[in-house]
Enzyme design. Structure first.
Site, short mmCIF file in Angstrom:
data_model
loop_
_atom_site.label_atom_id
_atom_site.label_comp_id
_atom_site.label_asym_id
_atom_site.label_seq_id
_atom_site.Cartn_x
_atom_site.Cartn_y
_atom_site.Cartn_z
N ARG A 65 -0.94 -6.59 47.19
CA ARG A 65 -1.07 -7.46 46.45
C ARG A 65 0.11 -8.32 45.54
O ARG A 65 0.00 -9.42 45.57
CB ARG A 65 -2.13 -7.05 45.39
CG ARG A 65 -2.77 -8.12 44.40
CD ARG A 65 -3.70 -7.53 43.31
NE ARG A 65 -4.66 -6.71 43.67
CZ ARG A 65 -5.77 -6.72 44.32
NH1 ARG A 65 -6.03 -8.19 44.55
NH2 ARG A 65 -6.66 -5.95 44.81
N MET A 90 -10.73 -16.05 45.40
CA MET A 90 -11.51 -14.88 45.47
C MET A 90 -10.55 -13.65 45.65
O MET A 90 -10.86 -12.82 46.81
CB MET A 90 -12.52 -15.06 46.78
CG MET A 90 -13.55 -15.91 46.57
SD MET A 90 -14.36 -15.88 45.00
CE MET A 90 -15.59 -14.49 45.01
N ILE A 93 -5.66 -11.13 40.95
CA ILE A 93 -4.21 -11.48 40.70
C ILE A 93 -3.56 -10.13 40.01
O ILE A 93 -4.18 -9.47 39.33
CB ILE A 93 -3.71 -12.67 40.22
CG1 ILE A 93 -4.17 -12.85 38.91
CG2 ILE A 93 -4.21 -13.94 40.78
CD1 ILE A 93 -3.60 -14.22 38.23
N HIS A 109 -15.60 -18.75 35.30
CA HIS A 109 -16.51 -17.77 35.43
C HIS A 109 -18.06 -18.27 35.22
O HIS A 109 -18.35 -18.51 34.13
CB HIS A 109 -16.29 -16.51 34.72
CG HIS A 109 -17.23 -15.28 35.27
ND1 HIS A 109 -16.93 -14.88 36.62
CD2 HIS A 109 -18.22 -14.74 34.69
CE1 HIS A 109 -17.92 -13.89 36.53
NE2 HIS A 109 -18.64 -13.66 35.45
N ASP A 141 -5.87 -12.69 32.13
CA ASP A 141 -4.89 -11.31 31.97
C ASP A 141 -5.09 -10.43 32.82
O ASP A 141 -5.65 -10.46 34.08
CB ASP A 141 -5.44 -10.89 30.55
CG ASP A 141 -6.81 -10.17 30.41
OD1 ASP A 141 -7.40 -10.03 31.27
OD2 ASP A 141 -7.22 -10.19 29.23
N GLU A 142 -4.65 -9.01 32.60
CA GLU A 142 -4.62 -8.16 33.70
C GLU A 142 -5.92 -7.61 33.91
O GLU A 142 -5.91 -6.87 35.25
CB GLU A 142 -3.64 -6.93 32.97
CG GLU A 142 -2.07 -7.42 33.09
CD GLU A 142 -1.61 -8.05 31.82
OE1 GLU A 142 -0.24 -8.32 32.04
OE2 GLU A 142 -2.49 -8.45 31.09
#
Length: 200
Positions: A65, A90, A93, A109, A141-142
């Protein structure tokens, strides 16, 4: 403000953002690059027709990734991108990507987050029996669908709604909400304090 669009499919929210730029609703902004992980994405074909810079990157060609995301970031950087808009991209990240564009990546979303994150949000809403659904534009964010909320649009859930009918009504609101969020950012009218995003 130079915008980078990431998409995997039809790109309807990308088209809504582009239309808002073209008609002057969003001023001082341009789409600098459109990147897709799908060579046959309709949104990518549309971007090409419009003469925009397009990039196809197959994630299967990369070792993991982060390696893939580093290539995306390279293209965004080369295009001088200030704001990244995920428009039906899709893929989750990587933390590396998030860090390179902290508070400069936004997503939309199809639910009123934090309710129903992840895939099939409209089905989740119907299965749960909620009376209202909608969409959320948020910073990325993460974690999945967990960033600070910029704005939300609401739609009533009807007794005879199917996943398709509810999705269609939510999509109409997405096409209003996403350009509105981009406009607020372009105008410098957002102030973020932790999880709270204030519109100035």
């Amino acid at each position: 403000m130079r915008i980078g669009i990431l998409l995997s499919g039809r790109g309807s929210n990308f088209k809504a953002i582009k239309a808002a730029i073209d008609n002057g609703e969003i001023k001082n902004a341009e789409i600098a690059a459109v990147i897709s992980n799908k060579s046959d994405a309709a949104g990518l074909a549309y971007a090409k027709e419009c003469g925009l810079k397009t990039v196809y990157l197959n994630h299967k060609d990369f070792d993991g990734r982060e390696a893939y995301d580093r290539e995306i970031v390279k293209h965004l950087s080369e295009s001088g991108v200030d704001l990244v808009c995920l428009a039906g991209f899709m893929r989750i990240i990587s933390p590396y990507f998030v860090e390179q564009y902290r508070n400069r990546i936004i997503n939309i979303h199809p639910s009123l987050l934090p309710a129903f994150p992840g895939l099939d949000a409209q089905k989740q809403a119907l299965d749960y029996g909620v009376k209202f659904a909608g969409c959320t534009v948020h910073f990325v964010d993460e974690k999945m669908d967990s960033g600070a909320i910029i704005l939300q649009k609401c739609v009533p859930v009807k007794d005879d709604d199917t996943e398709e009918t509810l999705s269609a009504r939510i999509l109409e609101e997405e096409h209003r909400a996403y350009p509105e969020a981009v406009r607020l950012i372009a105008e410098g009218r957002l102030k973020t304090e932790g999880r709270h995003v204030k519109i100035l």
